[in-house]
Every structure is written in C-alpha cells, then in structure tokens.
Motif scaffolding. Structure first.
Motif, PDB file in Angstrom:
ATOM      1  N   ALA A 188       0.836  -1.193   0.000  1.00 49.14           N
ATOM      2  CA  ALA A 188       0.000   0.000   0.000  1.00 49.14           C
ATOM      3  C   ALA A 188       0.871   1.244   0.000  1.00 49.14           C
ATOM      4  O   ALA A 188       1.924   1.298   0.648  1.00 49.14           O
ATOM      5  N   ALA A 189       0.451   2.193  -0.792  1.00 48.17           N
ATOM      6  CA  ALA A 189       1.225   3.428  -0.883  1.00 48.17           C
ATOM      7  C   ALA A 189       1.130   4.223   0.416  1.00 48.17           C
ATOM      8  O   ALA A 189       2.100   4.821   0.876  1.00 48.17           O
ATOM      9  N   ALA A 190      -0.038   4.165   0.983  1.00 43.12           N
ATOM     10  CA  ALA A 190      -0.213   4.904   2.216  1.00 43.12           C
ATOM     11  C   ALA A 190       0.458   4.132   3.354  1.00 43.12           C
ATOM     12  O   ALA A 190       0.348   2.918   3.441  1.00 43.12           O
ATOM     13  N   VAL A 191       1.147   4.870   4.177  1.00 43.45           N
ATOM     14  CA  VAL A 191       1.875   4.215   5.249  1.00 43.45           C
ATOM     15  C   VAL A 191       1.876   5.151   6.451  1.00 43.45           C
ATOM     16  O   VAL A 191       1.891   6.378   6.307  1.00 43.45           O
ATOM     17  N   GLU A 192       1.836   4.572   7.538  1.00 43.41           N
ATOM     18  CA  GLU A 192       1.917   5.376   8.745  1.00 43.41           C
ATOM     19  C   GLU A 192       3.377   5.688   9.051  1.00 43.41           C
ATOM     20  O   GLU A 192       4.268   4.962   8.655  1.00 43.41           O
ATOM     21  N   ARG A 193       3.588   6.746   9.787  1.00 41.51           N
ATOM     22  CA  ARG A 193       4.930   7.162  10.179  1.00 41.51           C
ATOM     23  C   ARG A 193       5.882   7.196   8.974  1.00 41.51           C
ATOM     24  O   ARG A 193       6.985   6.694   8.968  1.00 41.51           O
ATOM     25  N   TRP A 194       5.362   7.797   7.935  1.00 38.05           N
ATOM     26  CA  TRP A 194       6.162   7.868   6.695  1.00 38.05           C
ATOM     27  C   TRP A 194       7.467   8.638   6.930  1.00 38.05           C
ATOM     28  O   TRP A 194       8.535   8.267   6.422  1.00 38.05           O
ATOM     29  N   ASP A 195       7.350   9.712   7.702  1.00 40.05           N
ATOM     30  CA  ASP A 195       8.521  10.546   7.900  1.00 40.05           C
ATOM     31  C   ASP A 195       9.560   9.909   8.815  1.00 40.05           C
ATOM     32  O   ASP A 195      10.658  10.415   8.940  1.00 40.05           O
ATOM     33  N   GLU A 196       9.213   8.804   9.420  1.00 44.68           N
ATOM     34  CA  GLU A 196      10.174   8.142  10.281  1.00 44.68           C
ATOM     35  C   GLU A 196      10.957   7.067   9.551  1.00 44.68           C
ATOM     36  O   GLU A 196      11.859   6.444  10.113  1.00 44.68           O
ATOM     37  N   GLN A 197      10.587   6.840   8.322  1.00 46.43           N
ATOM     38  CA  GLN A 197      11.265   5.788   7.551  1.00 46.43           C
ATOM     39  C   GLN A 197      12.679   6.237   7.166  1.00 46.43           C
ATOM     40  O   GLN A 197      12.935   7.430   6.938  1.00 46.43           O
ATOM     41  N   THR A 198      13.551   5.238   7.070  1.00 48.43           N
ATOM     42  CA  THR A 198      14.899   5.532   6.587  1.00 48.43           C
ATOM     43  C   THR A 198      14.872   5.547   5.072  1.00 48.43           C
ATOM     44  O   THR A 198      13.921   5.093   4.427  1.00 48.43           O
ATOM     45  N   GLY A 199      15.956   6.023   4.560  1.00 47.08           N
ATOM     46  CA  GLY A 199      16.050   6.081   3.109  1.00 47.08           C
ATOM     47  C   GLY A 199      16.043   4.708   2.488  1.00 47.08           C
ATOM     48  O   GLY A 199      15.365   4.477   1.464  1.00 47.08           O
ATOM     49  N   THR A 200      16.788   3.828   3.088  1.00 47.14           N
ATOM     50  CA  THR A 200      16.844   2.478   2.522  1.00 47.14           C
ATOM     51  C   THR A 200      15.482   1.821   2.585  1.00 47.14           C
ATOM     52  O   THR A 200      15.053   1.146   1.637  1.00 47.14           O
ATOM     53  N   GLN A 201      14.829   2.057   3.692  1.00 42.98           N
ATOM     54  CA  GLN A 201      13.497   1.484   3.828  1.00 42.98           C
ATOM     55  C   GLN A 201      12.550   2.020   2.769  1.00 42.98           C
ATOM     56  O   GLN A 201      11.767   1.285   2.179  1.00 42.98           O
ATOM     57  N   ARG A 202      12.652   3.247   2.542  1.00 38.53           N
ATOM     58  CA  ARG A 202      11.807   3.848   1.494  1.00 38.53           C
ATOM     59  C   ARG A 202      12.109   3.197   0.148  1.00 38.53           C
ATOM     60  O   ARG A 202      11.212   2.847  -0.617  1.00 38.53           O
ATOM     61  N   LEU A 203      13.422   3.085  -0.115  1.00 34.27           N
ATOM     62  CA  LEU A 203      13.815   2.538  -1.407  1.00 34.27           C
ATOM     63  C   LEU A 203      13.331   1.096  -1.553  1.00 34.27           C
ATOM     64  O   LEU A 203      12.827   0.701  -2.627  1.00 34.27           O
ATOM     65  N   LEU A 204      13.471   0.364  -0.496  1.00 31.35           N
ATOM     66  CA  LEU A 204      13.056  -1.030  -0.572  1.00 31.35           C
ATOM     67  C   LEU A 204      11.549  -1.152  -0.788  1.00 31.35           C
ATOM     68  O   LEU A 204      11.100  -1.971  -1.588  1.00 31.35           O
ATOM     69  N   GLU A 205      10.792  -0.382  -0.077  1.00 31.38           N
ATOM     70  CA  GLU A 205       9.346  -0.425  -0.270  1.00 31.38           C
ATOM     71  C   GLU A 205       8.957  -0.009  -1.681  1.00 31.38           C
ATOM     72  O   GLU A 205       8.102  -0.627  -2.328  1.00 31.38           O
ATOM     73  N   ASN A 206       9.623   1.041  -2.152  1.00 27.55           N
ATOM     74  CA  ASN A 206       9.352   1.490  -3.524  1.00 27.55           C
ATOM     75  C   ASN A 206       9.726   0.397  -4.519  1.00 27.55           C
ATOM     76  O   ASN A 206       8.980   0.146  -5.484  1.00 27.55           O
ATOM     77  N   LEU A 207      10.897  -0.188  -4.283  1.00 25.82           N
ATOM     78  CA  LEU A 207      11.350  -1.199  -5.238  1.00 25.82           C
ATOM     79  C   LEU A 207      10.374  -2.376  -5.277  1.00 25.82           C
ATOM     80  O   LEU A 207      10.025  -2.871  -6.359  1.00 25.82           O
ATOM     81  N   ALA A 208       9.894  -2.758  -4.108  1.00 29.64           N
ATOM     82  CA  ALA A 208       8.956  -3.886  -4.063  1.00 29.64           C
ATOM     83  C   ALA A 208       7.676  -3.527  -4.789  1.00 29.64           C
ATOM     84  O   ALA A 208       7.115  -4.321  -5.576  1.00 29.64           O
ATOM     85  N   ALA A 209       7.220  -2.357  -4.546  1.00 28.21           N
ATOM     86  CA  ALA A 209       5.974  -1.931  -5.194  1.00 28.21           C
ATOM     87  C   ALA A 209       6.126  -1.872  -6.705  1.00 28.21           C
ATOM     88  O   ALA A 209       5.297  -2.387  -7.467  1.00 28.21           O
ATOM     89  N   TYR A 210       7.197  -1.300  -7.174  1.00 29.63           N
ATOM     90  CA  TYR A 210       7.338  -1.112  -8.634  1.00 29.63           C
ATOM     91  C   TYR A 210       7.674  -2.419  -9.343  1.00 29.63           C
ATOM     92  O   TYR A 210       7.316  -2.595 -10.498  1.00 29.63           O
ATOM     93  N   ARG A 211       8.365  -3.289  -8.620  1.00 30.73           N
ATOM     94  CA  ARG A 211       8.563  -4.599  -9.230  1.00 30.73           C
ATOM     95  C   ARG A 211       7.206  -5.294  -9.404  1.00 30.73           C
ATOM     96  O   ARG A 211       6.940  -5.953 -10.418  1.00 30.73           O
ATOM     97  N   ALA A 212       6.354  -5.099  -8.426  1.00 30.04           N
ATOM     98  CA  ALA A 212       5.011  -5.687  -8.537  1.00 30.04           C
ATOM     99  C   ALA A 212       4.223  -5.016  -9.655  1.00 30.04           C
ATOM    100  O   ALA A 212       3.564  -5.674 -10.481  1.00 30.04           O
TER     101      ALA A 212
END
Lengths: 919, 195
Positions: free
Chosen positions: B58-82
């Motif tokens: 899901a694109a919407a996520v709680e505590r978005w601003d608390e995410q690390t950069g790598t975490q963001r990248l990984l979530e994005n990568l998983a989403a876009y691969r899907a």
C-alpha cells in the motif's frame, strides 16, 4: 593418315566423357570447381583462387592442372599468375582485386586445342563499413504523448556492398529492439522513448566484409526534446491602450518538462519583429501581457517554447495572431506651416495654412477633426477666430499683420497638444546660412548653419522643379537644435529639387535660404541642339538653347562642342554651361563641318544631334576687295581705250573707214560764178589757198541754168545762216555725208573743222558733170578730180543748217528730192551715193551750192573746231542707226505733200533728217 | 580517492533522485491519462470502487517521515517490481483481448510499463549507492490471474493503475526526502525541485 583419325577419335571421346560424366552425376556435374565459391573481397586486396579438378575427369579425359586456363570475363589471365599446386589443382593470384572482372572462370584446354569451361565464380568486391560518426539524436514531439526520437549519423564512405545499419539503444538494465533505417542509411526514428532514464544509443554498420559500431551516445531523451509550439494563441485588448494580453495552451505536460517561452510581435505591415524580454517569460505559463505598445495599433504575435533549463531545442514559432490596442488621445499636435500669397487688395494676405496628418503612432486613433485658431497679434483686441475642419489645410484672407495660428487634432478619446505657428508681418529675423545638401543612403540630407539667435524650430520646404508641373511644395519641421536632416518624402533620383530652409523664432521668422539639389544625378537625357547663327570664312558662331530642367538629370557642369571636317579629326572645345553661344575660329574656308554638342553632368554627358555647315569661300569684304578694283580697272581701261580711239580717230578712220568726201560739198562749188562772193570767206582762204589746188576741173555752166535758182530759193538760206549763228545744236540733216557720220549727226562749227582736217588727205574727186536727168539737160556736171583738196565741212554744215533750221521751206525742198528713195541708201558706200549725185538735176545742184556757200559764210572756224569734232564723233559712236531710221520715216511722211510742187528736185538718194542730203 | 568516490557517488545519487522524481511525476501524469483511457476502453465506471491489489504494497503508510532512506527505497522497489509484473500481465491480457484493435491503449500501457521499469532501475541504482544492493526479485511474481473473470481482470487493472498513480506521488515524496543531504554525507548539494 591413321594418326590423324586417332586424334579426332580421341577428342570426340574426351567430349563424350565429359558430357557423360556431367549427365551421369546429376543434372550438371562439372569436372572441377573453384575455391572460394563467390567470395566477397576487399577492394584493393590480393586474391587467390584454386581450381580443383575431379579425379574422375583425370581418368576419362587425361586432363590435368597444367592444362587449366583462367579467365576473367572471357579474358585470359596471364600465365604468370597461375600456379600448379598438383596435378589436379591450379591457383591464380590477383594482387589487386579492383581490376578483377566477373566472372572468373577455370577452363581446360583438351588435347591442347579445344577449350572447355570447367567452373566459374562471381567475385564481389567492396569495402568494409566505416565506423559511423557524428551520431546525434533529437526528440520531436508530435503529440501530447508521442515523443519519437530521431537519430542521424554519418555512415562513412560507400562500401559498394549491401551494408546494414542498425540504431541500437538500451537502458542499463534493459535492451530494446534495434531501430532499422528504412530506405536510408544515415538516420532512424525510435517511435517512443521514455524520459528521465539514461539511454545508450549507438549505430552498428555491417556488411560481408565486416562490422563497425559508432561511439555510444548516452543521453536522457528529455534533454533533446523539441516540443510542439504552444497553440490556441489568443490576443485580447487590455484596459490600457498600450497593453495586449496573450493566452495560449501548452502541448507538453508539466510533468514531462517545464517550459520557458519567447514572445515576439510586430506592427502589422512592419517586417521587423520585436521580442518580449526573455527573462519575463522564462517560467512556465499560459498567458502573458505585453506592455509598451502603441495605442490604436494592430500587432501580430507569435510564441515558442523550450525546456525551462534551456537544455533541448526551441519549438517552432506558433501560428501568428493579431490584436489591436485601444485608442488614446493624440500624443502631439500636427506640424503646421503656411504659404502666403498676395491678395487682390494690398492690405490683405491670402494665408494658406497647411498641416500634416499625424502619424498613426501620434494620432493614437482616428482623427475626427482639427480645430484651428487664428489670433491676430497686431490688434489690441486679440480676438481669436476658430475653425473646425476635417481637411489638413485652410485658406484665409487676412489683413496684413502678425498672427498666431494654433491647430489641435481631436480623436474619440481626446485632443492633442496644440501646435502653434507664428506668422509675422515680415520675415525680419536672421536667416540660416550655408544651406547645403548631400545624398546619403538613398536619401537627401540638408544641412545648414544655424543663426546666432535661438531658433525654435526649422521648416524645410522643398519642391520638385520641373517644366511639366508646378512646384508643389512639401515641407517638414525640424527641432531648433539640429542643423541638418533628411528630407522625409519621396525624393526621386535625377530630379531637381529646390530646398528652402526657414528658421522659426519665438517672436518671428527668418527669411528662407534656398539651394537646388539632386538626390542622384545622371547623364542628361539629351544633348543640346546646336546650330549656326552666323558662318564666315574661318569662323562660325554657334548657338544653342539650355536643356530644360527635365532633360538635365543633374547639374550641367560644362558643354563640349565637337566639330570636325568630313575627313578630319574631331576637335573638342569646352564651353561654360552658362553660355548659349560660342564662336568657332580658325576654320578652313569653304569646308563642310559637322558639329555636335555634349552637355555634361557629374555623371557623364550626352551628345546632341549633329549639325553641319559649310564655311564661306570668301571672307567679309574679300569679294568687294576684288570686284571693286577689277571694275575700276576695267572702267579705266575702257576709258583709256575710248580716249585713245578719240585721239587716234583719224588714224582709225583712215585705215578702217576712210572718209569719202562728198563731191557735192566740194569747194569746187564755190567756184560757181553764181556765188563768187562766197569764196571770199577768210577762213577758207586760209585753209585752201589757191596754190593748193593742183588740179582743177573745168566746169561748164550754162547760162540758162542760173534761172533755176530763183531768189526765193535763196532766201531761206539766208535765214538759215542767221539762225545758225545763234543755234548750233540743231541737226542739219546733212552730216551724213561722211560714212562715219550718223544720219542724225549734229552739225556744228566743229564739224566743219573736222571735216576740213579729214579731207586734208588725198581724195580723188571725180569730175562733176552737169547733165540732165534721163535725157534732160544737165544743169551742172562734176567730174571727179584728182584733187587732194579737202572736202569742206563748211559745205556739209551748210547743208546741216539747212536741214535743222527753221527754213522749213528749204528743208522740205530737199526732202522732196529724196522722198522716193530707198532708205537703205544711207548704208550704201560712199561711192554709190556719188553715182546718185551724178543723176541729180541741175536745179537741185545749184540750190545746194547756194546752201553750202551760205553755210560757210555763216560758220566761224576757229577755237571750237576740235571740240565740236569730238562731240560729233561721240555722237556717231553712241547713236543707234535704228533711231535715225525712225525719225527719217517721219520726215518722209511729212514731206509727201511737196512732191507735186517740186517734182524736178526728186533724186534717187537717201533722204533722212540730218543725213546725207542729195544734191 | 575515497573522497572522489564519495563525491561521484553523491552526484550520482543526486542525479538519480532528481530524474527519479521527474520520472515519477511523468509516470503519474501518464497513469492518470491512462486511467481515463482504460476506463473508457474497458467500459468501466471511473467511480467504481476497487479493492486493493494483491501483491502490491500500500502506498499509504503510517509514520512515513520516520522511515529511513533504505526502507523507502526497498518499499518502492517492491511496489514497482510488482507494478512491472502486473502491467506486463495487463498488457498481455489487453493484447489478447483487444488485439491490435486498440493499439493506443496498448502503447500507453507499454509506455507506463517502461516508465515503471525505468523507475525500478532508478531505485535499484540508488540502493546500490546505499551499499546495499537490490534484493532479488523472488516473490515479485504477480499472483496468477487465471482464476479471475474478465471483468475482474479489468477491475484489477483499474486498481493497478490507481495504485500506481498513488505510488507515483509517494515515490516523488520519498525521493525528495532521499535527496535531502544526509547527516553523514559530505554532499550538501540541493537537488532539483520537483516538477
């Protein structure tokens, strides 16, 4: 013989073997083949081919590699290029494939005579592909979502082979299908590209000889986009008359790229574009308000865009849209000027006011009318007259004086500032100095030196000077701080303009200073027509008219007169352009000259028509100088000749027409006893002394004859003698006794003397015998004697006196005697008349003797002798015989009435008045 | 040498973030356009409610601003691969369903697929720069759609596109966050702003 048949049989067998071998192995089976099979060779490289014979052919046909012949397109390859590798293989080597022609065939010479083809190949020669260079790409947006990318490159040299180019591109993690060019070898279009990811692009070229790749081009396609231009451009008028608002639509998503813009605009009809400052349109937008425009002006707008950061390409300019700004009140008053003409009344002027329509950028709208105010500065009241006109001129009749004229232009929005012109009573202020012109950049520049006083402004007035049209004045205003300007008008080349500069002061006006000028000069359109005004022996006065201003095409700098004779060199004379006459001197007399004339401007000259004239043979006074002396000399010669003739008259007479003395006038008559007293005449005595008579004829006179001379007959002679003494000019009618004498010869005393002299020469006189006429008894007979006694003129004179005197009775008597005679007798020689005398009757002769005696006695001889002789001679020369004949005829008629009275005196002699009188 | 590598890595990261942001923006724009086309072509109601797509974070996520950069990248990568797998499947289904009759929709789907693929590449590169490397693509396969009806496929496709549009927005924000200079990074370059 047998061996020959063996050769033939062997050959036929060989052919059968080859053929049967070929057929038995399939459709076509040859005896050998070439390696390599249809090779592709590099142009210019070396090439070796092998021809390999089949072993079967060796068995059947005894053919070996040494019998192989190589050919290229039926041309035998030199043996030097062959090499027999073994008994079945032969090779051929070509050092340069560029000379290799197709096909390359391997042939065999069977039994050394019959050439048979074994195999053939086609050799393809070409070049390997070069590395493609200059690869470049551009993404041209074709729609909102379509961004095809076109890449171009330089394919390199021709390869002469089928070379395939491929545009390859890929993402780092993903390959894409190649782009294969269609019909070209230097470009290819990728239909869709994705932005924001680096794309590696390169070109691969491949043919049979090799493969080459260009350097890769790595780019993000978003950086090479040429977007579509904005569309749906609209222009709207703003609130302000100097603003127009543009609106448009962009055809590229902001998500794809941010755009910046260029906006350009121009006035309709103008070709120069203006541009909105780029920094004002460097951000994404869809509208813009263009400011600083002219009111009431139609503008054309166009717009383009590109990526905001300037990476990429500008789009094409959009379609053009026009818009008009709203009106504003006129920005300035119309320039005004005047021309003043004298009115019928000396106290009034006719003032023609004229002003120029405002330029569109000054009018700022449609000018509805002009308001003209004329205020007299002279009168104390200073009342102003107002006029509202729609035209740009106004003619007023005003009293002489100083006026202030104001013109205001009105449009829908408002009024212009007023234009003021002061018309002074006289142009008494200082004029400008040194007005000069200079053609420059196709325009005519006018310069002047400003006067010392402060000048408000200048008015430059000019007009085209022409013969065919009036001088239509054009004018323009210039500010007072300039000293030169270009004429703002349609100044034509080759036309003369009269330019006048007026300085306008705050309180007056200076007089105009004029100059003539040409924007561009040319040769005159024609030359002057020269003709002669006067032609002399060595000079000719030429005259011509100035060219008209329309013909001049420039300032006439000089005239040149060319003149020449028919076969002579042309001589040129330069003449000042102000002259219209010139005298050619040192010409040759009586010579045909051709003269023409050229008029020169700064740009050249043109010749007028030829004119020919011939100089005179004689100069002025020469003819007079020749003719007058010749005439004088001739007259002198004639006069001298005449004088000579007179001086030598006697001699001439003697030799040409010697005087034959008239016997009837001989002095012998004096001997007649009836007139003894007559011989006492003293002069005769002196002239003819008795001793001089050498021979005397004896005259027998009968006494009866004396009767024939009555007293009445003698009376008239007495009267005649008296008259003779007082009137010498009367014609006697007897002077014709001499052959030289005219019938009308005037008898005078001088004749007597002359006759005396002439008869001094020896003349043989015949004897005079008085005899009767026609068996009548002659009264008196004279026989011609040998006497040299001169014939006495006194006798002739006596006769003359008888003929010319008032004693008409006597004269008529003698005329009767000759009335029936033919007049031509007067022309007869003297001797004929002498014969007639012989037939004269006695009575007549007696009467005549009396007459002579009386004449002699009445005539004084002396000092006038010579003079009268000359006069008589002149009369002989000058008088015409016809005149005398006419007179004579009259005389005859007048005497007809006397015939009956004196029939006896009729004698066949010539009778004429003053002529020879018969005896 | 290390400093040079760091500088180069920082520039590379910055460039990747910058273009990733712009790519995400364009992807969102294109997906929105595609959504309109897709709804129209598939005969769907634009207001139709679609359940979350299986296999897509899901694109919407709680505590978005608390995410690390790598975490963001990984979530994005998983989403876009899907998304990449789902879009490829959708493209295949669309071609099977409509053939060449609706090439425009197919081209639009292919274009979005390419952009998703390109964005995936960006994310992988960023992860490499994070010295972590991208995870393997195991498990990224989309669930088989054979059991779905045609209408369900259409609805799933609609859901995929809607989710992708949302992810594009989030990815933009994530990359902007990543582009901000990290506390340990010497690179203080300010990145290009979002479109």
């Amino acid at each position: 013989m047998f061996s020959g048949w063996n050769w033939v049989a062997h050959g036929l067998y060989l052919l059968w073997s080859i053929c049967s071998l070929g057929v038995s192995g399939g459709l076509v089976q040859s005896c050998g083949h070439i390696i390599p099979e249809s090779p592709v060779l590099t142009l210019g490289s070396s090439f070796t081919a092998l021809c390999i014979l089949n072993e079967s052919c060796l068995d059947f046909g005894n053919i070996y590699a040494n019998q192989i012949i190589w050919k290229t397109k039926n041309r035998v390859v030199p043996k030097e290029q062959y090499r027999e590798i073994n008994r079945t293989v032969s090779s051929v080597t070509f050092n340069d494939t560029s000379s290799l022609a197709n096909p390359l065939t391997c042939n065999i010479l069977a039994d050394g005579q019959i050439e048979q083809n074994i195999y053939g190949i086609t050799v393809t020669v070409g070049l390997p592909p070069e590395k493609p260079k200059n690869l470049s790409c551009i993404v041209r947006q074709v729609s909102k979502l379509a961004y095809p990318m076109t890449c171009t490159w330089n394919p390199g040299r021709p390869t002469f082979l089928d070379t395939h180019f491929r545009l390859k591109y890929r993402w780092p993690q993903e390959n894409f299908p190649d782009c294969i060019p269609k019909d070209v070898n230097n470009s290819c279009m990728i239909t869709d590209v994705q932005f924001f990811v680096n794309l590696e692009v390169w070109v691969e070229a491949e043919n049979a000889l090799g493969k080459a790749e260009s350097d890769p081009l790595v780019l993000d396609p978003i950086e090479i986009v040429k977007p579509l231009s904005p569309h749906n451009l609209s222009v709207n008028s703003g609130i302000l008359p100097t603003v127009l608002k543009l609106s448009w639509e962009n055809r590229i998503s902001v998500a794809v790229m941010k755009l910046k813009f260029n906006i350009r605009y121009r006035i309709v009809g103008d070709t120069n574009w203006m541009q909105v400052p780029p920094e004002d349109t460097a951000s994404p937008r869809t509208s813009f308000s263009v400011q600083g425009l002219r009111p009431y002006t139609e503008y054309v707008f166009s717009i383009r865009c590109m990526k905001e950061d300037g990476v990429g390409y500008w789009s094409d300019w959009s379609e053009e849209k026009t818009g008009v700004t709203t009106e504003d009140k006129p920005s300035k008053g119309p320039p005004i000027w005047r021309s003043i003409a004298a009115s019928h009344s000396p106290a009034f002027w006719t003032v023609h006011l004229m002003w120029k329509a405002l330029e569109p950028f000054e009018a700022n709208g449609v000018i509805l009318q002009y308001e003209v105010t004329v205020r007299s500065k002279s009168s104390l009241s200073s009342l102003a007259e107002k006029y509202h006109v729609n035209t740009t001129n106004l003619t007023l009749k005003l009293p002489n004086g100083t006026y202030e004229v104001t013109v205001i232009a009105h449009n829908r929005v408002g009024a212009s500032p007023p234009s003021v012109l002061l018309i002074p009573a006289s142009n008494s202020k200082a004029p400008v100095k040194s007005v000069r012109t200079l053609p420059k950049d196709g325009k005519l520049w006018v310069g002047w030196t400003a006067p010392n006083s402060y000048v408000l402004k200048y008015v430059i007035e000019w007009c085209l000077v022409s013969n065919s049209s009036d001088c239509i004045i054009e004018w323009q205003n210039e500010p007072g701080n300039v000293q030169g300007t270009y004429l703002k008008g349609d100044i034509k080349p080759f036309k003369c303009y009269l330019i006048t500069v007026y300085p306008l002061y705050a309180d007056g006006q200076g007089s105009g200073q004029s100059v003539k000028a040409y924007l561009q000069q040319d040769r005159p359109s024609k030359g002057p027509t020269v003709q002669t005004k006067k032609v002399g022996k060595a000079e000719a006065v030429l005259t011509w008219n100035h060219l008209t201003v329309d013909e001049q095409n420039g300032f006439i700098r000089s005239y040149t007169i060319f003149y020449k004779t028919v076969d002579g060199n042309e001589t040129a004379v330069t003449v000042d352009p102000s002259k219209t006459e010139y005298t050619l001197s040192s010409l040759t007399s009586d010579t045909l000259y051709t003269v023409r004339m050229m008029a020169y401007t700064d740009e050249g000259g043109r010749s007028g028509p030829d004119f020919t004239f011939t100089t005179q043979k004689f100069g002025k006074g020469e003819i007079e100088a020749i003719v007058v002396p010749v005439c004088l000399a001739f007259l002198l010669i004639v006069l001298l000749g005449v004088l000579f003739c007179f001086n030598k008259r006697d001699l001439i007479k003697k030799h040409i027409w010697p005087i034959v003395p008239d016997p009837s006038k001989s002095n012998i008559a004096q001997w007649s006893p009836q007139v003894p007293a007559k011989h006492n005449f003293s002069s005769k005595d002196q002239m003819y002394p008795e001793g001089s008579f050498t021979d005397v004829s004896v005259v027998e006179i009968e006494a009866d004859d004396k009767k024939s001379f009555s007293e009445q007959d003698l009376k008239p002679f007495d009267l005649l003698k008296k008259e003779k003494s007082t009137s010498e000019g009367h014609s006697s009618g007897i002077g014709g006794s001499s052959c030289m004498s005219s019938p009308r010869q005037s008898v005078s005393d001088s004749d007597e003397g002359e006759t005396t002299q002439n008869t001094s020469s020896t003349v043989q006189y015949s004897t005079v015998v008085l005899n009767g006429y026609r068996d009548q008894t002659p009264v008196q007979v004279f026989s011609r004697s040998e006497s040299t006694q001169p014939l006495l003129d006194s006798e002739e004179r006596s006769e003359d006196q008888v003929g010319g005197g008032d004693s008409t009775t006597q004269r008529q008597h003698y005329f009767k005697q000759n009335g029936g005679q033919d007049e031509t007798n007067t022309d007869r020689p003297c001797f004929e008349r002498t014969k007639q005398i012989i037939h004269a009757n006695e009575g007549d002769l007696a009467g005549f003797a009396q007459l002579q005696i009386s004449g002699q006695s009445s005539q004084p001889l002396g000092l006038e002798l010579e003079k009268n002789t000359q006069e008589a001679a002149l009369s002989d020369v000058l008088q015409a015989s016809t005149e005398g004949q006419t007179v004579r005829s009259e005389t005859v008629e007048g005497n007809t009435m006397l015939v009956d009275e004196m029939p006896k005196s009729y004698l066949p002699q010539t009778v004429r008045q003053g002529g020879y009188m018969p005896q | 040498m290390a400093a040079a590598d760091n500088t180069s890595a920082a520039l590379r990261r910055r460039d990747l973030c910058s273009r990733g942001i712009r790519l995400a923006g364009k992807m969102r724009s294109d997906v929105i356009d595609l959504l309109d086309t897709y709804v129209e072509r598939q005969g769907l109601d634009a207001s139709a409610s679609v359940a979350s797509v299986e296999g897509v974070p899901a694109a919407a996520v709680e505590r978005w601003d608390e995410q690390t950069g790598t975490q963001r990248l990984l979530e994005n990568l998983a989403a876009y691969r899907a998304f990449r797998a789902l879009l490829a499947q959708m493209l295949e289904e669309q071609q099977e369903q409509l053939g060449e009759a609706d090439a425009a929709l197919g081209r639009a789907l292919a274009a979005v697929l390419l952009q998703v693929s390109a964005f995936t590449y960006h994310l992988e590169e960023l992860l490499r720069l994070e010295s972590r490397g991208p995870p393997s693509e195991e498990g990224a396969e989309p669930p088989p759609a054979a059991h779905l009806s045609l209408f369900e496929r259409k609805l799933r496709g609609l859901g995929v596109l809607r989710e992708l549009a949302q992810w594009a927005v989030r990815s933009t924000r994530d990359l902007r966050q990543l582009a901000k200079p990290s506390p340990g990074s010497s690179s203080a370059a300010s990145l290009a702003e979002s479109p």
